[in-house]
Design a protein around this motif. Structure first.
Motif, PDB file in Angstrom:
ATOM      1  N   ASN A  34       0.844  -1.194   0.000  1.00 55.92           N
ATOM      2  CA  ASN A  34       0.000   0.000   0.000  1.00 55.92           C
ATOM      3  C   ASN A  34       0.880   1.245   0.000  1.00 55.92           C
ATOM      4  N   LEU A  35       0.565   2.190  -0.882  1.00 57.04           N
ATOM      5  CA  LEU A  35       1.240   3.477  -0.963  1.00 57.04           C
ATOM      6  C   LEU A  35       0.156   4.537  -1.009  1.00 57.04           C
ATOM      7  N   SER A  36       0.133   5.420  -0.003  1.00 59.28           N
ATOM      8  CA  SER A  36      -0.952   6.397   0.109  1.00 59.28           C
ATOM      9  C   SER A  36      -0.431   7.821   0.214  1.00 59.28           C
ATOM     10  N   PRO A  37      -1.058   8.755  -0.519  1.00 55.33           N
ATOM     11  CA  PRO A  37      -0.742  10.173  -0.338  1.00 55.33           C
ATOM     12  C   PRO A  37      -1.529  10.727   0.845  1.00 55.33           C
ATOM     13  N   THR A  57     -10.473   9.382   7.977  1.00 56.90           N
ATOM     14  CA  THR A  57     -11.273   8.316   7.374  1.00 56.90           C
ATOM     15  C   THR A  57     -11.034   8.266   5.876  1.00 56.90           C
ATOM     16  N   GLY A  58     -10.845   7.058   5.363  1.00 60.37           N
ATOM     17  CA  GLY A  58     -10.651   6.853   3.941  1.00 60.37           C
ATOM     18  C   GLY A  58     -11.475   5.686   3.456  1.00 60.37           C
ATOM     19  N   SER A  59     -11.396   5.442   2.176  1.00 62.09           N
ATOM     20  CA  SER A  59     -12.189   4.368   1.573  1.00 62.09           C
ATOM     21  C   SER A  59     -11.731   2.995   2.034  1.00 62.09           C
ATOM     22  N   HIS A 113      -2.530  12.993  20.462  1.00 61.06           N
ATOM     23  CA  HIS A 113      -3.592  13.785  19.835  1.00 61.06           C
ATOM     24  C   HIS A 113      -3.454  15.275  20.125  1.00 61.06           C
ATOM     25  N   LEU A 114      -2.893  15.636  21.275  1.00 61.46           N
ATOM     26  CA  LEU A 114      -2.762  17.055  21.617  1.00 61.46           C
ATOM     27  C   LEU A 114      -1.864  17.815  20.650  1.00 61.46           C
ATOM     28  N   HIS A 115      -1.088  17.128  19.833  1.00 56.47           N
ATOM     29  CA  HIS A 115      -0.202  17.770  18.858  1.00 56.47           C
ATOM     30  C   HIS A 115      -0.926  18.157  17.561  1.00 56.47           C
ATOM     31  N   PHE A 116      -2.166  17.711  17.400  1.00 53.31           N
ATOM     32  CA  PHE A 116      -2.904  17.926  16.152  1.00 53.31           C
ATOM     33  C   PHE A 116      -4.081  18.868  16.354  1.00 53.31           C
ATOM     34  N   ASN A 117      -4.488  19.486  15.257  1.00 52.13           N
ATOM     35  CA  ASN A 117      -5.744  20.224  15.255  1.00 52.13           C
ATOM     36  C   ASN A 117      -6.851  19.201  15.040  1.00 52.13           C
ATOM     37  N   PRO A 118      -7.812  19.087  15.964  1.00 55.02           N
ATOM     38  CA  PRO A 118      -8.878  18.087  15.807  1.00 55.02           C
ATOM     39  C   PRO A 118      -9.628  18.280  14.489  1.00 55.02           C
ATOM     40  N   MET A 119      -9.981  17.163  13.866  1.00 52.42           N
ATOM     41  CA  MET A 119     -10.705  17.192  12.587  1.00 52.42           C
ATOM     42  C   MET A 119     -11.813  16.156  12.622  1.00 52.42           C
ATOM     43  N   LEU A 120     -12.953  16.515  12.088  1.00 47.98           N
ATOM     44  CA  LEU A 120     -14.036  15.556  11.957  1.00 47.98           C
ATOM     45  C   LEU A 120     -13.574  14.443  11.018  1.00 47.98           C
ATOM     46  N   GLY A 121     -13.809  13.209  11.404  1.00 51.94           N
ATOM     47  CA  GLY A 121     -13.397  12.084  10.576  1.00 51.94           C
ATOM     48  C   GLY A 121     -12.050  11.509  10.943  1.00 51.94           C
ATOM     49  N   GLU A 122     -11.409  12.041  12.002  1.00 51.43           N
ATOM     50  CA  GLU A 122     -10.134  11.464  12.410  1.00 51.43           C
ATOM     51  C   GLU A 122     -10.393  10.044  12.915  1.00 51.43           C
ATOM     52  N   THR A 152     -13.052  18.382  -0.002  1.00 51.89           N
ATOM     53  CA  THR A 152     -13.955  17.237  -0.154  1.00 51.89           C
ATOM     54  C   THR A 152     -14.032  16.383   1.097  1.00 51.89           C
ATOM     55  N   ILE A 153     -12.897  16.051   1.716  1.00 47.17           N
ATOM     56  CA  ILE A 153     -12.937  15.169   2.884  1.00 47.17           C
ATOM     57  C   ILE A 153     -13.641  15.835   4.065  1.00 47.17           C
ATOM     58  N   VAL A 154     -13.457  17.138   4.218  1.00 45.91           N
ATOM     59  CA  VAL A 154     -14.122  17.877   5.293  1.00 45.91           C
ATOM     60  C   VAL A 154     -15.629  17.918   5.030  1.00 45.91           C
ATOM     61  N   GLU A 155     -16.009  18.243   3.807  1.00 47.12           N
ATOM     62  CA  GLU A 155     -17.433  18.300   3.455  1.00 47.12           C
ATOM     63  C   GLU A 155     -18.087  16.931   3.592  1.00 47.12           C
ATOM     64  N   TRP A 156     -17.364  15.866   3.163  1.00 46.85           N
ATOM     65  CA  TRP A 156     -17.880  14.501   3.274  1.00 46.85           C
ATOM     66  C   TRP A 156     -18.123  14.154   4.742  1.00 46.85           C
ATOM     67  N   ALA A 157     -17.149  14.444   5.602  1.00 47.00           N
ATOM     68  CA  ALA A 157     -17.264  14.130   7.026  1.00 47.00           C
ATOM     69  C   ALA A 157     -18.386  14.928   7.682  1.00 47.00           C
ATOM     70  N   GLU A 158     -18.526  16.192   7.332  1.00 42.23           N
ATOM     71  CA  GLU A 158     -19.607  17.004   7.891  1.00 42.23           C
ATOM     72  C   GLU A 158     -20.971  16.457   7.487  1.00 42.23           C
ATOM     73  N   LYS A 159     -21.087  16.050   6.237  1.00 47.26           N
ATOM     74  CA  LYS A 159     -22.353  15.496   5.742  1.00 47.26           C
ATOM     75  C   LYS A 159     -22.689  14.167   6.426  1.00 47.26           C
ATOM     76  N   LYS A 160     -21.683  13.317   6.624  1.00 46.43           N
ATOM     77  CA  LYS A 160     -21.886  12.014   7.276  1.00 46.43           C
ATOM     78  C   LYS A 160     -22.234  12.179   8.750  1.00 46.43           C
ATOM     79  N   GLY A 161     -21.547  13.098   9.432  1.00 49.39           N
ATOM     80  CA  GLY A 161     -21.709  13.244  10.872  1.00 49.39           C
ATOM     81  C   GLY A 161     -20.995  12.109  11.595  1.00 49.39           C
ATOM     82  N   GLU A 162     -20.873  12.243  12.915  1.00 50.02           N
ATOM     83  CA  GLU A 162     -20.135  11.248  13.691  1.00 50.02           C
ATOM     84  C   GLU A 162     -20.720   9.845  13.560  1.00 50.02           C
ATOM     85  N   GLN A 163     -22.033   9.722  13.657  1.00 53.07           N
ATOM     86  CA  GLN A 163     -22.654   8.397  13.565  1.00 53.07           C
ATOM     87  C   GLN A 163     -22.491   7.813  12.161  1.00 53.07           C
ATOM     88  N   GLY A 164     -22.625   8.630  11.145  1.00 50.85           N
ATOM     89  CA  GLY A 164     -22.443   8.170   9.772  1.00 50.85           C
ATOM     90  C   GLY A 164     -21.017   7.703   9.507  1.00 50.85           C
TER      91      GLY A 164
END
Length: 187
Positions: A34-37, A57-59, A113-122, A152-164
């Motif tokens: 596996n090689l991922s950007p 979160t990824g595919s 985790h304290l070293h990162f800016n929290p993001m939806l979908g982490e 796109t990833i931010v918009e996708w995560a916002e649309k899904k929400g935590e439960q999604g």
């Protein structure tokens, strides 16, 4: 000409801070490599021998599956992280080592985790214990300019929400494409 270092130094850390993209590579004992950007300001070096990234979160969840499958009990799996300059000054930087997956349920989560800016979908944090650092010229890499971060990833995560997102993990992130477990919900 390649140069090798036992750990990161101030100059290499500065180079990392300037990059907008990095690549991760893992391989199970058997199966696909596996090689991922990666991007979005998710990489941190914690000290000269330890680095990691906030994995969104990824595919799929190949990295986690490979790190678990590669690991002997009580150890971590092999990983390479690569940075590549796309500006006027060419350079490729590779970090080699062993990595582990840290989930929000793990005791080490808060420490990293304290070293990162929290993001939806982490989804998890991948921590690399560096055993070798290599630089090489990068003369053959083209010059590119960053236009902007994708939203796109931010918009996708916002649309899904935590439960999604949680449901998505259950459906898409529990096994690698080779059927290896990711331990997404296991200890």
């Amino acid at each position: 000409m390649a140069k090798f270092y036992p750990e990161l130094n101030e100059s290499l850390c500065h180079f990392i801070e300037e990059q907008k993209i990095f690549f991760t590579a893992t391989a199970p004992k058997q199966g696909r490599i596996n090689l991922s950007p990666k991007g979005r300001d998710t990489f941190r070096y914690f000290d000269n021998k330890t680095a990691g990234y906030l994995d969104l979160t990824g595919s799929g969840n190949e990295t986690a599956a490979h790190l678990h499958s590669e690991a002997e009990p009580g150890t971590e799996g092999r990983m390479t992280i690569m940075f590549c300059s796309f500006d006027e000054k060419p350079l490729i930087l590779r970090l080699y080592g062993t990595a582990k997956v840290i989930h929000p349920r793990n005791k080490e989560w808060d420490k990293f985790h304290l070293h990162f800016n929290p993001m939806l979908g982490e989804r998890q944090i991948i921590v690399l214990d560096i055993d070798l650092v290599q630089t090489s010229c990068g003369y053959g890499v083209p010059i590119y300019e960053l236009k902007e971060e994708r939203k796109t990833i931010v918009e996708w995560a916002e649309k899904k929400g935590e439960q999604g997102i949680f449901e998505y993990w259950k459906e898409k992130n529990q096994k690698s494409i080779d059927g290896l477990p990711t331990n997404m919900f296991d200890n």
